[in-house]
Design a protein around this motif. Structure first.
Motif, PDB file in Angstrom:
ATOM      1  N   LEU A  66       0.833  -1.198   0.000  1.00  0.00           N
ATOM      2  CA  LEU A  66       0.000   0.000   0.000  1.00  0.00           C
ATOM      3  C   LEU A  66       0.871   1.253   0.000  1.00  0.00           C
ATOM      4  O   LEU A  66       0.663   2.172  -0.806  1.00  0.00           O
ATOM      5  CB  LEU A  66      -0.927  -0.004   1.207  1.00  0.00           C
ATOM      6  N   VAL A 101      -7.402   6.141   3.199  1.00  0.00           N
ATOM      7  CA  VAL A 101      -7.066   4.827   3.756  1.00  0.00           C
ATOM      8  C   VAL A 101      -7.874   4.566   5.029  1.00  0.00           C
ATOM      9  O   VAL A 101      -8.392   3.459   5.245  1.00  0.00           O
ATOM     10  CB  VAL A 101      -5.559   4.727   4.039  1.00  0.00           C
ATOM     11  N   THR A 105     -10.591   1.590   5.211  1.00  0.00           N
ATOM     12  CA  THR A 105     -10.367   0.497   6.164  1.00  0.00           C
ATOM     13  C   THR A 105     -11.544   0.349   7.124  1.00  0.00           C
ATOM     14  O   THR A 105     -11.990  -0.768   7.423  1.00  0.00           O
ATOM     15  CB  THR A 105      -9.080   0.751   6.957  1.00  0.00           C
ATOM     16  N   SER A 145      -5.434   5.617  -2.951  1.00  0.00           N
ATOM     17  CA  SER A 145      -5.317   5.094  -1.587  1.00  0.00           C
ATOM     18  C   SER A 145      -6.569   4.323  -1.175  1.00  0.00           C
ATOM     19  O   SER A 145      -6.481   3.238  -0.584  1.00  0.00           O
ATOM     20  CB  SER A 145      -5.065   6.251  -0.611  1.00  0.00           C
ATOM     21  N   TYR A 146      -7.730   4.876  -1.485  1.00  0.00           N
ATOM     22  CA  TYR A 146      -8.978   4.195  -1.138  1.00  0.00           C
ATOM     23  C   TYR A 146      -9.084   2.874  -1.894  1.00  0.00           C
ATOM     24  O   TYR A 146      -9.426   1.827  -1.315  1.00  0.00           O
ATOM     25  CB  TYR A 146     -10.164   5.097  -1.490  1.00  0.00           C
ATOM     26  N   ALA A 149      -6.575   0.167  -0.642  1.00  0.00           N
ATOM     27  CA  ALA A 149      -6.949  -0.347   0.673  1.00  0.00           C
ATOM     28  C   ALA A 149      -8.053  -1.401   0.536  1.00  0.00           C
ATOM     29  O   ALA A 149      -8.054  -2.420   1.234  1.00  0.00           O
ATOM     30  CB  ALA A 149      -7.409   0.798   1.579  1.00  0.00           C
ATOM     31  N   LEU A 162      -0.816   1.053   8.403  1.00  0.00           N
ATOM     32  CA  LEU A 162      -1.129   1.526   7.055  1.00  0.00           C
ATOM     33  C   LEU A 162      -0.849   3.025   6.929  1.00  0.00           C
ATOM     34  O   LEU A 162      -0.300   3.485   5.916  1.00  0.00           O
ATOM     35  CB  LEU A 162      -2.594   1.237   6.724  1.00  0.00           C
TER      36      LEU A 162
END
Length: 745
Positions: A66, A101, A105, A145-146, A149, A162
């Motif tokens: 990541l 993130v 998550t 990033s999204y 994840a 993370l």
């Protein structure tokens, strides 16, 4: 036996030399190479740091991946014009990336909430593009990033690690970017001017192939259309390289790196470009096999100047050769015109070379300038964009708002359809629906992008399966292949988006193998999800607040013709009243940028266009051919406008007493008005709904007549000032090009 070996070695050497020149010309200034190298280096640095860190903390490899992905895209998506701005934007990416993130998550276990969150992030990522390059970079940072994840199935317990990985990844990107930006700007200018000479040499080799090593002379009377297209393509490449140097001048203070000011360098670059165009124009229709020895020697001298590293003695010798040939070429026959054009190109490129040589000397001496970047002109945001001509209430929406709504609708539908195909891999459909909108503004561009993505995915899956079978589970080799795929993906993305998709798909095959989850079924599922997402994206582009390609092209043509009209007025005014200190190069560059924007917008409409004539063709085919023809004509107008600009520059530097006589001035004004009338008629046709040529045929008769300004030159060419002769010929070329155009867009 010795002779064939020598010939073979020479042939190999010529091939390598042409390959080296192709690499220089296809990547002016090595900007793509440096961008890909920087992105790859960032990935390697981030991966090395994160693998060590996650192992020490007992975290899985997914945490390191990541952070590495965030680092890689932080290196690639940042496109601020100034060095300080690029560093600042890179550092700011940590904020949206961390937020994305965290949200991904936390929402991951709740399927519906994660889907809604993803759509909101995608909408926001597109909406913030209105804030320029920084908004684009920060939005893409949040999106990547999204997505990753979700892709790596991040767990809530891993969240602190993370976030640490995101910070380390951005820090790696900052470090590598700082090291890459420490290179002296003079080195970039040197590479760009080398690319300019290589592009010019390509043009010369096309119009005079007999003088080029390894080239086969053309067959007279055959392949003429192909030869014209090749010349046009290479002139376009030369123009793009010149614009890249102009961009360098916008970002740097030229006097801090070379011995001339920015305006002086800009004028020298323009003169070298226009002189090369004039050589190509002078050689139009000439048979290289019949050129006389003086012309051949002049071309040989030009090739010496365009060599990568000519010595001072070679430059002086080349100038002596063309000066002698020019002194003997006093007539108005074609060979005399060619010799004078080649001589001017030799002088123009020599002037550019001396500037670049000075930059090399300063670099070798270890001089570094602490001068800041040149002030960056404020870039117009989408909020200030000119209103669209399309009908409907949504015409008042800004482009970013319209695209953001399209993305939200498309990704919502793609989420539903993607989950129907695979509840575990639905995000591939959403990703495809989003990516087809990245870097596109019209329906045609979106359709082209979607097609490239599907083809790249299919071919990439095939290659990934074969490569995975060869490699097996070998982590060091798989990591090495991932790095190689990253380099080629970002090096070739500017060539074709499908190549980026191809290498990313191969990368995913290696990544799945590294994670121990590789299977052919997973990659096949990627193809299906990609097709679903691309289809949804196309549908949304066509039916949800559409931006029609033809209307965009009409707007770009109108902008170009408006810039052309302004340039004609300024240049003729300068010729009529010499001695006025006016800088016409910026106006010419604005025209070049308008042409570049038009070429980009018209590219989807030219797909499938053919030069073959037929009496019975489909309307869509006629439109494509007409668009391609219009672009070619406007490219010819651009080169004629360059000649007119040169006339204005020559006149601006002349003594006021050298003004032409009153009858000549009246003829020039009449010629200017004729050309402007042709341009205005073309603008009115393009603005019409349907864009047909009805009502425009009246100007064709005028184009076939001898205009007063043309008759003036034919009557008494030798007694006219140089600037006047150049302006008259340029106006004549512009008049014929504009008046003989048939348009259907």
């Amino acid at each position: 036996m010795g002779r064939p070996r020598g010939m073979t070695s020479q042939g190999v050497g010529d091939t390598l030399a042409r390959l080296a020149r192709f690499l220089v010309v296809s990547d002016p200034g090595q900007l793509r190479l440096r961008s890909a190298s920087q992105t790859t280096s960032t990935l390697v640095v981030a991966l090395a740091c994160l693998v060590v860190t996650t192992k020490a903390l007992g975290q899985p490899i997914t945490v390191a991946m990541l952070g590495s992905v965030v680092a890689m895209f932080s290196a690639f998506v940042v496109r601020d014009r100034s060095a300080a701005g690029r560093l600042l934007t890179t550092g700011l990416i940590v904020v949206p990336a961390s937020v994305a993130v965290t949200v991904s998550t936390l929402l991951g276990p709740i399927r519906v909430a994660a889907d809604v969150g993803f759509i909101v992030v995608l909408f926001t990522a597109v909406y913030v593009r209105r804030f320029g390059p920084r908004g684009f970079a920060l939005g893409m940072g949040a999106f990547i990033s999204y997505f990753f994840a979700l892709f790596l199935r991040a767990q809530t317990a891993q969240l602190p690690y993370l976030l640490m990985a995101v910070v380390i990844g951005v820090a790696a990107a900052l470090t590598v970017r700082f090291l890459f930006q420490r290179e002296w700007a003079g080195a970039e200018l040197t590479r760009l001017t080398r690319a300019l000479r290589a592009s010019a040499l390509d043009v010369v080799d096309t119009v005079d192939p007999l003088g080029a090593e390894g080239y086969t002379p053309p067959i007279p009377g055959r392949h003429e259309a192909g030869a014209r297209r090749t010349v046009a393509e290479r002139l376009e490449r030369l123009a793009n390289t010149a614009l890249m140097i102009e961009d360098w001048l916008d970002r740097n203070v030229a006097a801090a790196h070379v011995s001339v000011t920015g305006n002086d360098l800009s004028r020298r670059i323009f003169d070298a470009q226009q002189a090369t165009e004039q050589v190509a124009f002078a050689m139009r229709g000439a048979d290289p096999t019949t050129l006389s020895d003086p012309v051949r020697r002049a071309f040989a001298a030009l090739r010496v100047v365009l060599h990568t590293t000519p010595s001072d003695d070679e430059l002086r010798s080349a100038r002596r050769v063309v000066t002698k040939a020019e002194a003997a070429a006093t007539g108005s026959d074609q060979e005399s015109i060619v010799i004078r054009s080649v001589a001017r190109a030799v002088r123009a490129h020599t002037a550019v070379h001396r500037v670049a040589a000075h930059a090399i000397e300063r670099e070798a001496a270890g001089e570094r300038s602490s001068a800041p970047d040149a002030p960056t002109p404020t870039e117009a945001s989408d909020d200030e964009a000119s209103p669209s001509e399309q009908k409907g209430w949504y015409a008042r929406l800004q482009p970013t708002t319209r695209t953001a709504i399209q993305v939200a609708v498309a990704t919502s539908i793609a989420t539903v359809l993607g989950e129907m195909v695979s509840p575990a891999r639905w995000y591939w459909a959403v990703l495809s629906a989003f990516v087809v909108f990245t870097g596109t503004t019209t329906r045609g561009e979106i359709l082209t992008r979607a097609g490239h993505r599907i083809v790249g995915t299919v071919v990439g899956v095939i290659a990934g399966v074969l490569l995975a079978a060869l490699v097996g589970h070998d982590p060091p080799v798989q990591l090495a292949l991932i790095v190689v795929c990253v380099f080629f993906a970002f090096y070739l993305v500017a060539v074709a988006n499908g190549l980026l998709v191809f290498f990313i798909t191969v990368l995913l095959a290696m990544l799945y193998g590294l994670l121990g989850t590789f299977s052919i079924a997973v990659l096949e599922l990627r193809i299906v999800e990609t097709c679903v997402g691309a289809s949804v994206g196309i549908t949304a582009a066509y039916f949800i607040l559409p931006t029609r390609t033809r209307e965009t092209v009409r707007e770009k043509v109108d902008d170009y013709l408006e810039a052309l009209d302004d340039l004609i007025v300024q240049c003729v005014d300068s010729v009529v009243e010499p001695g006025r200190e006016v800088d016409l190069v910026p106006a010419a560059r604005r025209l070049d940028l308008a042409l570049q924007a038009l070429q980009t917008a018209a590219r989807p409409l030219q797909v499938g266009a053919s030069d073959r004539r037929s009496l019975r063709v489909a309307p869509a085919s006629r439109a494509r051919r007409s668009t391609a023809r219009l672009v070619r004509v406007l490219e010819a107008c651009d080169r004629a406008a360059h000649a007119l600009t040169r006339a204005g520059i020559v006149a601006a530097a002349a003594d006021p007493s050298s003004a032409p006589s009153e009858d000549v001035r009246e003829a020039l004004r009449s010629g200017r008005d004729d050309v402007r009338a042709s341009v205005a008629a073309l603008r009115s046709v393009v603005r019409e709904a349907g864009g047909d040529s009805e009502g425009y045929e009246g100007t064709r008769a005028h184009a076939m007549e001898q205009t007063p300004v043309t008759a003036l030159v034919e009557r008494d060419p030798e007694h006219l000032p140089t600037a006047t002769r150049i302006a008259v010929r340029a106006l004549d070329r512009l008049d014929h090009a504009a008046a003989l155009t048939r348009v259907r867009i």
